[in-house]
Write a protein that holds these residues in place. Structure first.
Motif, PDB file in Angstrom:
ATOM      1  N   CYS A   1     -23.811 -17.232 -27.474  1.00 44.13           N
ATOM      2  CA  CYS A   1     -24.636 -18.537 -27.990  1.00 44.13           C
ATOM      3  C   CYS A   1     -23.608 -19.737 -28.125  1.00 44.13           C
ATOM      4  CB  CYS A   1     -25.392 -17.936 -29.163  1.00 44.13           C
ATOM      5  SG  CYS A   1     -26.530 -16.707 -28.813  1.00 44.13           S
ATOM      6  N   ASP A   2     -22.210 -19.513 -27.886  1.00 45.08           N
ATOM      7  CA  ASP A   2     -21.488 -20.584 -28.102  1.00 45.08           C
ATOM      8  C   ASP A   2     -21.231 -21.473 -27.109  1.00 45.08           C
ATOM      9  OD1 ASP A   2     -19.761 -18.885 -26.872  1.00 45.08           O
ATOM     10  OD2 ASP A   2     -18.212 -18.746 -28.435  1.00 45.08           O
ATOM     11  N   GLY A   3     -21.839 -20.865 -25.831  1.00 47.64           N
ATOM     12  CA  GLY A   3     -21.640 -21.474 -24.620  1.00 47.64           C
ATOM     13  C   GLY A   3     -20.597 -21.335 -23.837  1.00 47.64           C
ATOM     14  N   TYR A   4     -19.887 -20.187 -24.054  1.00 48.51           N
ATOM     15  CA  TYR A   4     -18.629 -19.932 -23.200  1.00 48.51           C
ATOM     16  C   TYR A   4     -18.977 -18.394 -22.510  1.00 48.51           C
ATOM     17  CZ  TYR A   4     -16.099 -23.429 -25.826  1.00 48.51           C
ATOM     18  OH  TYR A   4     -15.608 -24.703 -26.007  1.00 48.51           O
ATOM     19  N   LEU A   5     -18.407 -18.571 -21.323  1.00 53.14           N
ATOM     20  CA  LEU A   5     -18.240 -17.086 -20.667  1.00 53.14           C
ATOM     21  C   LEU A   5     -16.707 -16.661 -20.778  1.00 53.14           C
ATOM     22  CD1 LEU A   5     -19.380 -15.207 -18.485  1.00 53.14           C
ATOM     23  CD2 LEU A   5     -18.733 -16.718 -16.684  1.00 53.14           C
ATOM     24  N   ARG A   6     -16.598 -15.601 -21.203  1.00 57.87           N
ATOM     25  CA  ARG A   6     -15.063 -14.939 -21.690  1.00 57.87           C
ATOM     26  C   ARG A   6     -14.822 -13.793 -20.871  1.00 57.87           C
ATOM     27  NH1 ARG A   6     -16.875 -17.159 -26.491  1.00 57.87           N
ATOM     28  NH2 ARG A   6     -15.356 -18.280 -27.519  1.00 57.87           N
ATOM     29  N   LEU A   7     -13.626 -13.764 -20.615  1.00 56.71           N
ATOM     30  CA  LEU A   7     -13.025 -12.464 -19.793  1.00 56.71           C
ATOM     31  C   LEU A   7     -12.092 -12.098 -20.658  1.00 56.71           C
ATOM     32  CD1 LEU A   7     -13.240 -11.008 -16.810  1.00 56.71           C
ATOM     33  CD2 LEU A   7     -11.049 -12.449 -16.289  1.00 56.71           C
ATOM     34  N   VAL A   8     -12.225 -10.994 -21.086  1.00 57.89           N
ATOM     35  CA  VAL A   8     -11.528 -10.315 -22.355  1.00 57.89           C
ATOM     36  C   VAL A   8     -10.830  -9.058 -21.856  1.00 57.89           C
ATOM     37  CG1 VAL A   8     -11.553  -9.423 -24.577  1.00 57.89           C
ATOM     38  CG2 VAL A   8     -12.876 -11.353 -24.114  1.00 57.89           C
ATOM     39  N   GLY A   9      -9.602  -8.573 -22.165  1.00 57.31           N
ATOM     40  CA  GLY A   9      -8.920  -7.369 -21.670  1.00 57.31           C
ATOM     41  C   GLY A   9      -9.486  -6.107 -22.350  1.00 57.31           C
ATOM     42  N   LEU A  10      -9.919  -5.358 -21.549  1.00 52.62           N
ATOM     43  CA  LEU A  10     -10.551  -4.013 -22.209  1.00 52.62           C
ATOM     44  C   LEU A  10      -9.638  -3.234 -23.027  1.00 52.62           C
ATOM     45  CD1 LEU A  10     -13.014  -2.004 -22.569  1.00 52.62           C
ATOM     46  CD2 LEU A  10     -12.004  -1.128 -20.373  1.00 52.62           C
ATOM     47  N   GLN A  11      -8.021  -3.201 -22.532  1.00 45.19           N
ATOM     48  CA  GLN A  11      -7.355  -2.620 -23.295  1.00 45.19           C
ATOM     49  C   GLN A  11      -6.987  -3.383 -24.735  1.00 45.19           C
ATOM     50  OE1 GLN A  11      -6.714   0.659 -22.602  1.00 45.19           O
ATOM     51  NE2 GLN A  11      -8.399   0.394 -21.075  1.00 45.19           N
ATOM     52  N   SER A  12      -6.695  -4.538 -24.436  1.00 46.74           N
ATOM     53  CA  SER A  12      -5.886  -5.295 -25.487  1.00 46.74           C
ATOM     54  C   SER A  12      -6.922  -6.192 -26.415  1.00 46.74           C
ATOM     55  CB  SER A  12      -5.103  -6.292 -24.929  1.00 46.74           C
ATOM     56  OG  SER A  12      -5.846  -7.483 -24.140  1.00 46.74           O
ATOM     57  N   GLY A  13      -7.978  -6.640 -26.009  1.00 45.60           N
ATOM     58  CA  GLY A  13      -9.097  -7.372 -26.670  1.00 45.60           C
ATOM     59  C   GLY A  13      -8.692  -8.639 -26.647  1.00 45.60           C
ATOM     60  N   ALA A  14      -7.481  -9.137 -25.836  1.00 43.62           N
ATOM     61  CA  ALA A  14      -6.975 -10.462 -25.635  1.00 43.62           C
ATOM     62  C   ALA A  14      -8.197 -11.238 -24.728  1.00 43.62           C
ATOM     63  CB  ALA A  14      -5.657 -10.451 -25.402  1.00 43.62           C
ATOM     64  N   GLU A  15      -8.229 -12.498 -25.353  1.00 42.93           N
ATOM     65  CA  GLU A  15      -9.091 -13.191 -24.145  1.00 42.93           C
ATOM     66  C   GLU A  15      -8.198 -13.814 -23.042  1.00 42.93           C
ATOM     67  OE1 GLU A  15     -12.032 -16.516 -25.693  1.00 42.93           O
ATOM     68  OE2 GLU A  15     -10.550 -17.742 -24.784  1.00 42.93           O
ATOM     69  N   GLN A  16      -8.594 -13.535 -21.935  1.00 40.00           N
ATOM     70  CA  GLN A  16      -7.763 -13.905 -20.598  1.00 40.00           C
ATOM     71  C   GLN A  16      -8.198 -15.385 -20.043  1.00 40.00           C
ATOM     72  OE1 GLN A  16      -8.417 -10.359 -18.245  1.00 40.00           O
ATOM     73  NE2 GLN A  16      -6.767  -9.212 -19.256  1.00 40.00           N
ATOM     74  N   LYS A  17      -9.563 -15.291 -20.117  1.00 39.21           N
ATOM     75  CA  LYS A  17     -10.333 -16.874 -19.703  1.00 39.21           C
ATOM     76  C   LYS A  17     -11.430 -17.128 -20.445  1.00 39.21           C
ATOM     77  CE  LYS A  17      -8.324 -16.036 -14.787  1.00 39.21           C
ATOM     78  NZ  LYS A  17      -8.718 -16.064 -13.570  1.00 39.21           N
ATOM     79  N   ARG A  18     -11.519 -18.342 -20.349  1.00 45.00           N
ATOM     80  CA  ARG A  18     -12.842 -18.964 -21.048  1.00 45.00           C
ATOM     81  C   ARG A  18     -13.287 -20.065 -19.987  1.00 45.00           C
ATOM     82  NH1 ARG A  18     -12.994 -21.354 -27.019  1.00 45.00           N
ATOM     83  NH2 ARG A  18     -11.754 -19.544 -27.277  1.00 45.00           N
ATOM     84  N   LEU A  19     -14.619 -19.953 -19.802  1.00 45.13           N
ATOM     85  CA  LEU A  19     -15.391 -21.020 -18.925  1.00 45.13           C
ATOM     86  C   LEU A  19     -16.467 -21.650 -19.809  1.00 45.13           C
ATOM     87  CD1 LEU A  19     -16.026 -22.510 -16.179  1.00 45.13           C
ATOM     88  CD2 LEU A  19     -17.154 -20.562 -15.737  1.00 45.13           C
ATOM     89  N   GLU A  20     -16.448 -22.876 -20.015  1.00 48.07           N
ATOM     90  CA  GLU A  20     -17.376 -23.626 -20.754  1.00 48.07           C
ATOM     91  C   GLU A  20     -18.744 -23.525 -20.053  1.00 48.07           C
ATOM     92  OE1 GLU A  20     -18.442 -27.516 -23.377  1.00 48.07           O
ATOM     93  OE2 GLU A  20     -16.491 -27.105 -22.572  1.00 48.07           O
ATOM     94  N   LEU A  21     -19.855 -23.215 -20.323  1.00 51.48           N
ATOM     95  CA  LEU A  21     -21.123 -23.237 -19.587  1.00 51.48           C
ATOM     96  C   LEU A  21     -22.033 -24.441 -20.028  1.00 51.48           C
ATOM     97  CD1 LEU A  21     -21.812 -19.411 -19.684  1.00 51.48           C
ATOM     98  CD2 LEU A  21     -20.724 -20.653 -17.915  1.00 51.48           C
ATOM     99  N   GLY A  22     -21.553 -25.035 -21.264  1.00 46.45           N
ATOM    100  CA  GLY A  22     -22.428 -26.266 -21.578  1.00 46.45           C
ATOM    101  C   GLY A  22     -23.631 -26.133 -22.467  1.00 46.45           C
TER     102      GLY A  22
END
Length: 184
Positions: A143-164
């Motif tokens: 609901c914050d308007g972002y598409l996130r790619l998060v590492g399954l093992q680490s939980g670290a955000e790898q990429k973020r795309l603003e969807l607007g």
């Protein structure tokens, strides 16, 4: 079969059993062919998330913020995890890990066996949707308007795309592309 209140989620069907939650706070297990009640489990609050059935267990969240693991055969609780707010998101599974979002603005990863928290990542809005698993990553929109790619093992955000705009829909992944609808 008539539940005591409305049904807002999608049923899961496995091994001749239909599993679904209702706003009366019960998870139901019905015989697929006859519709006869096999068992019912009382959750902490209304159930809006669709159940996931894996490893002989039914996993789902409720509006209190409790995430339940229930034995698929008996309807007995295996374990319970408490998030900070409602869980409308359905869970997804990758190996021995469960991922789901919450209205407490976090994406969670738990051990499927015992519900131990492996990691959580804070977002800037509710997570209403079901996370997708893509290789060794989790793909989720919120609901914050972002598409996130998060590492399954680490939980670290790898990429973020603003969807607007606000996103409540679940992400679908095919090949190297992710698809998601927004309120815009």
């Amino acid at each position: 079969f008539a539940a005591a209140d409305a049904i807002e989620s999608t049923a899961a069907i496995q091994a001749g059993t239909v599993y679904f939650g209702a706003l009366d706070g019960h998870l139901y297990a019905l015989d697929l062919h006859s519709g006869a009640l096999k068992w019912q489990y009382k959750a902490s609050d209304e159930i809006k998330s669709s159940p996931l059935v894996a490893h002989g267990t039914v996993y789902f969240g409720d509006e209190k913020g409790d995430f339940h693991a229930v034995d698929a055969q008996s309807g007995k609780r295996r374990w319970l995890f408490s998030a900070g707010a409602a869980i409308t998101s359905s869970a997804n599974i990758a190996g021995d890990r469960l991922v789901f979002g919450s209205y407490d603005q976090n994406l969670y990863c738990l051990a499927a066996q015992d519900g131990a928290q492996i990691w959580q990542i804070a977002t800037e809005g509710y997570i209403h949707s079901t996370p997708a698993v893509f290789g060794d990553a989790v793909v989720v929109a919120g609901c914050d308007g972002y598409l996130r790619l998060v590492g399954l093992q680490s939980g670290a955000e790898q990429k973020r795309l603003e969807l607007g705009t606000y996103v409540a829909a679940s992400v679908a992944v095919s090949g190297q592309r992710a698809y998601v609808g927004t309120f815009g």
